[in-house]
Motif scaffolding. Structure first.
Motif, PDB file in Angstrom:
ATOM      1  N   GLU A 162      78.749  25.478 -52.856  1.00  0.00           N
ATOM      2  CA  GLU A 162      79.968  25.694 -52.061  1.00  0.00           C
ATOM      3  C   GLU A 162      80.542  24.388 -51.524  1.00  0.00           C
ATOM      4  OE1 GLU A 162      81.675  28.378 -51.979  1.00  0.00           O
ATOM      5  OE2 GLU A 162      80.191  29.647 -52.990  1.00  0.00           O
ATOM      6  N   GLU A 163      79.649  23.474 -51.165  1.00  0.00           N
ATOM      7  CA  GLU A 163      80.108  22.181 -50.647  1.00  0.00           C
ATOM      8  C   GLU A 163      80.918  21.446 -51.726  1.00  0.00           C
ATOM      9  OE1 GLU A 163      76.886  19.774 -49.121  1.00  0.00           O
ATOM     10  OE2 GLU A 163      78.254  18.047 -49.100  1.00  0.00           O
ATOM     11  N   LEU A 164      80.392  21.479 -52.947  1.00  0.00           N
ATOM     12  CA  LEU A 164      81.074  20.837 -54.073  1.00  0.00           C
ATOM     13  C   LEU A 164      82.426  21.492 -54.331  1.00  0.00           C
ATOM     14  CD1 LEU A 164      81.015  18.986 -56.660  1.00  0.00           C
ATOM     15  CD2 LEU A 164      79.915  20.914 -57.829  1.00  0.00           C
ATOM     16  N   ARG A 165      82.431  22.817 -54.332  1.00  0.00           N
ATOM     17  CA  ARG A 165      83.666  23.531 -54.646  1.00  0.00           C
ATOM     18  C   ARG A 165      84.722  23.335 -53.558  1.00  0.00           C
ATOM     19  NH1 ARG A 165      82.729  29.435 -56.893  1.00  0.00           N
ATOM     20  NH2 ARG A 165      84.996  29.215 -57.136  1.00  0.00           N
ATOM     21  N   ALA A 166      84.261  23.147 -52.336  1.00  0.00           N
ATOM     22  CA  ALA A 166      85.200  22.971 -51.221  1.00  0.00           C
ATOM     23  C   ALA A 166      85.946  21.638 -51.318  1.00  0.00           C
ATOM     24  CB  ALA A 166      84.469  23.063 -49.891  1.00  0.00           C
ATOM     25  N   LYS A 167      85.360  20.680 -52.051  1.00  0.00           N
ATOM     26  CA  LYS A 167      86.007  19.358 -52.074  1.00  0.00           C
ATOM     27  C   LYS A 167      86.517  18.928 -53.458  1.00  0.00           C
ATOM     28  CE  LYS A 167      82.051  16.483 -52.985  1.00  0.00           C
ATOM     29  NZ  LYS A 167      81.263  15.324 -52.784  1.00  0.00           N
ATOM     30  N   THR A 168      86.215  19.717 -54.491  1.00  0.00           N
ATOM     31  CA  THR A 168      86.591  19.287 -55.845  1.00  0.00           C
ATOM     32  C   THR A 168      87.689  20.179 -56.416  1.00  0.00           C
ATOM     33  OG1 THR A 168      84.301  18.584 -56.135  1.00  0.00           O
ATOM     34  CG2 THR A 168      85.665  18.692 -58.119  1.00  0.00           C
ATOM     35  N   TRP A 169      88.885  19.636 -56.555  1.00  0.00           N
ATOM     36  CA  TRP A 169      89.993  20.394 -57.134  1.00  0.00           C
ATOM     37  C   TRP A 169      89.715  20.637 -58.619  1.00  0.00           C
ATOM     38  CZ3 TRP A 169      93.561  20.264 -61.016  1.00  0.00           C
ATOM     39  CH2 TRP A 169      94.665  21.124 -60.899  1.00  0.00           C
ATOM     40  N   VAL A 170      89.844  21.869 -59.057  1.00  0.00           N
ATOM     41  CA  VAL A 170      89.661  22.169 -60.492  1.00  0.00           C
ATOM     42  C   VAL A 170      90.894  22.892 -61.024  1.00  0.00           C
ATOM     43  CG1 VAL A 170      87.142  22.207 -60.541  1.00  0.00           C
ATOM     44  CG2 VAL A 170      88.361  24.294 -59.923  1.00  0.00           C
ATOM     45  N   GLY A 171      91.243  22.538 -62.244  1.00  0.00           N
ATOM     46  CA  GLY A 171      92.412  23.147 -62.867  1.00  0.00           C
ATOM     47  C   GLY A 171      92.873  22.319 -64.047  1.00  0.00           C
ATOM     48  N   VAL A 172      94.129  22.500 -64.404  1.00  0.00           N
ATOM     49  CA  VAL A 172      94.674  21.844 -65.594  1.00  0.00           C
ATOM     50  C   VAL A 172      95.978  21.128 -65.242  1.00  0.00           C
ATOM     51  CG1 VAL A 172      95.544  22.218 -67.944  1.00  0.00           C
ATOM     52  CG2 VAL A 172      93.671  23.642 -67.068  1.00  0.00           C
ATOM     53  N   VAL A 173      96.146  19.927 -65.780  1.00  0.00           N
ATOM     54  CA  VAL A 173      97.425  19.235 -65.689  1.00  0.00           C
ATOM     55  C   VAL A 173      98.096  19.343 -67.056  1.00  0.00           C
ATOM     56  CG1 VAL A 173      98.588  17.044 -65.273  1.00  0.00           C
ATOM     57  CG2 VAL A 173      96.472  17.582 -64.024  1.00  0.00           C
ATOM     58  N   PRO A 174      99.182  20.110 -67.173  1.00  0.00           N
ATOM     59  CA  PRO A 174      99.852  20.235 -68.475  1.00  0.00           C
ATOM     60  C   PRO A 174     100.459  18.897 -68.897  1.00  0.00           C
ATOM     61  CG  PRO A 174     100.786  21.776 -66.828  1.00  0.00           C
ATOM     62  CD  PRO A 174      99.877  20.839 -66.104  1.00  0.00           C
ATOM     63  N   THR A 175     100.374  18.567 -70.163  1.00  0.00           N
ATOM     64  CA  THR A 175     100.974  17.323 -70.684  1.00  0.00           C
ATOM     65  C   THR A 175     101.764  17.616 -71.954  1.00  0.00           C
ATOM     66  OG1 THR A 175      99.027  16.805 -72.023  1.00  0.00           O
ATOM     67  CG2 THR A 175      99.068  15.885 -69.805  1.00  0.00           C
ATOM     68  N   ALA A 235      91.709  29.792 -61.148  1.00  0.00           N
ATOM     69  CA  ALA A 235      91.417  30.909 -60.240  1.00  0.00           C
ATOM     70  C   ALA A 235      90.219  30.545 -59.356  1.00  0.00           C
ATOM     71  CB  ALA A 235      91.122  32.163 -61.048  1.00  0.00           C
ATOM     72  N   GLU A 236      89.298  29.746 -59.888  1.00  0.00           N
ATOM     73  CA  GLU A 236      88.067  29.386 -59.165  1.00  0.00           C
ATOM     74  C   GLU A 236      88.262  28.239 -58.179  1.00  0.00           C
ATOM     75  OE1 GLU A 236      88.276  29.549 -62.497  1.00  0.00           O
ATOM     76  OE2 GLU A 236      87.280  31.494 -62.791  1.00  0.00           O
ATOM     77  N   ASN A 237      89.436  27.610 -58.203  1.00  0.00           N
ATOM     78  CA  ASN A 237      89.651  26.452 -57.334  1.00  0.00           C
ATOM     79  C   ASN A 237      89.661  26.854 -55.852  1.00  0.00           C
ATOM     80  OD1 ASN A 237      90.564  23.675 -56.680  1.00  0.00           O
ATOM     81  ND2 ASN A 237      92.432  24.753 -56.052  1.00  0.00           N
ATOM     82  N   ARG A 238      88.984  26.055 -55.016  1.00  0.00           N
ATOM     83  CA  ARG A 238      88.928  26.345 -53.578  1.00  0.00           C
ATOM     84  C   ARG A 238      89.656  25.298 -52.739  1.00  0.00           C
ATOM     85  NH1 ARG A 238      83.700  29.317 -52.722  1.00  0.00           N
ATOM     86  NH2 ARG A 238      83.872  30.935 -54.318  1.00  0.00           N
ATOM     87  N   VAL A 239      90.180  24.257 -53.416  1.00  0.00           N
ATOM     88  CA  VAL A 239      90.833  23.163 -52.676  1.00  0.00           C
ATOM     89  C   VAL A 239      92.318  23.494 -52.585  1.00  0.00           C
ATOM     90  CG1 VAL A 239      91.279  20.684 -52.626  1.00  0.00           C
ATOM     91  CG2 VAL A 239      89.114  21.537 -53.546  1.00  0.00           C
ATOM     92  N   LYS A 240      92.822  23.660 -51.351  1.00  0.00           N
ATOM     93  CA  LYS A 240      94.182  24.190 -51.209  1.00  0.00           C
ATOM     94  C   LYS A 240      95.263  23.259 -51.724  1.00  0.00           C
ATOM     95  CE  LYS A 240      93.435  27.730 -47.777  1.00  0.00           C
ATOM     96  NZ  LYS A 240      93.209  27.914 -46.342  1.00  0.00           N
TER      97      LYS A 240
END
Lengths: 265, 265
Positions: free
Chosen positions: A207-220, B231-236
């Motif tokens: 949870e600590e990791l997920r709270a600080k690490t933005w995850v997703g996709v940057v379209p290019t 969907a799993e991202n927690r960083v606002k």
């Protein structure tokens, strides 16, 4: 995804790594990747035994059928390449020794980057992409009609309808100085990655990791900017066919990249 | 343009076509093209005599110096590649027979398209581009420290400062499953085209043609869109380092393309 026929799956073109979800062999997928790639990378063996490095050249090309020009992307198509044919390549072309096959062997790569995939760990970072690799035998196009057809298609692959809006037909000198290669494709494969990051269970529970690490996709995608007229240009307005083409390409690029985020292949 | 040292000019890397205005051999030009290219194309000879086609793989990489990590682009640098090393490539790596050289031969291509150059005739159509081709000998990086350094640099080459904002260090499994190749470059060249179209005198005198044919350049670059959270991202909020990086890349891409229109190389 496609009902089109497929290229044969041989050891050299089988996608091993992530082959199940990402490997594609159908004509439509492969031909559409090639025809939407502005710069192809062509590789060929170098003739000298003392030079162990294959050559790579960036070239322009497209896939089509001269016999049936209206063929869709799902049909069997040849690859046409335009560009200066280096002396190395020419030497290869005239050298025998490729067995039964007419022409000289070329490997062709077409690659689109559709996005940056940012995961919890460096290890799961990736790109969304569509890439194709094709193998075939190349011969120079000698027939004037076929050469002209290929030159028109190559020009219109850079900007649709450009050919008819320039000084045509080419002069005799332009025809002889332009070289067109026709590549008879023997096998090919594509690899397509779409969707968001996928992380390991242990990291997803952190949870600590997920709270600080933005995850997703940057379209290019490839952006086409506002046309800049030359000092020599005498046409006041950017022509409609050019405006429309650029708007279309920007829209298509962005929408491909955004679809890839959603996992649409 | 650059005071940096240059790669040796050998027959295989000498730019013959338009070599005078476009060929470059200096470290700075070549290394900066490589380090700003998101996907490199790697080619290598295939081991089997029955398969005449060289392989091409799209891969991620960067140039740097592990011995002197602060080395500028004008210094001698090695090329590091990241990615799955195919069984074909691995077999090559363990096969002897490349003479005195340690490692196996790779050709690496890095290509940027900076614009569409639209001339009066199809024959004078072109792209503005910066492309580099490098030749070198690859070995797998075994040292943990060097491997970690290369992994960090490769991650940060995708998004600056990303490494330290993810779960690091990599696990033991991640370290062993990740393969890094170090390529000792032996020669290289770049080819750079910038500026507007250049037409033949006869066409320039054709007023009717000039009155109806728009000529100029369409700048092109890689666009980075708005980040799309999983969907799993927690960083606002999209983190500052990511926002800044993407803004910087968009600005840099556009400005490179616009400088190319003006003929700035």
């Amino acid at each position: 995804m496609s009902d089109s026929e497929s290229y044969p799956k041989l050891p050299r073109n089988t996608v091993n790594r992530y082959g199940k979800p990402r490997g594609k062999y159908d004509y439509t997928t492969i031909h559409s990747i090639v025809n939407s790639t502005p710069i192809l990378h062509i590789s060929f063996p170098t003739p000298s035994a003392s030079d162990p490095f294959p050559a790579i050249l960036p070239m322009l090309g497209f896939m089509g059928s001269f016999a049936t020009p209206s063929s869709p992307l799902s049909a069997p198509l040849d690859l046409y390449l335009h560009g200066y044919i280096s002396s190395r390549l020419m030497r290869l072309g005239s050298s025998p020794g490729h067995g039964e096959e007419e022409g000289f062997p070329l490997t062709i790569a077409a690659t689109h980057m559709d996005g940056l995939v940012l995961a919890l760990t460096p290890n799961h970072h990736s790109y969304n992409y569509r890439s194709a690799v094709l193998h075939g035998y190349a011969t120079a196009v000698e027939g004037v009609e076929e050469k002209l057809w290929a030159m028109e298609r190559i020009t219109d692959n850079v900007v649709a309808n450009r050919w008819e809006n320039t000084r045509i037909p080419p002069t005799k000198t332009e025809m002889t100085s332009t070289q067109i290669l026709k590549v008879r494709i023997v096998d090919a494969s594509a690899k397509v990655r779409a969707g968001g990051p996928s992380d390991d269970r242990a990291d997803m529970k952190n949870e600590e990791l997920r709270a600080k690490t933005w995850v997703g996709v940057v379209p290019t995608w490839t952006a086409f900017g506002q046309p800049v007229a030359s000092a020599e240009n005498r046409v006041k307005e950017v022509p409609g066919y050019l405006k429309e083409y650029l708007e279309g390409k920007n829209k298509e690029g962005r929408s491909n990249a955004e679809n890839a985020v959603l996992g649409v292949k």
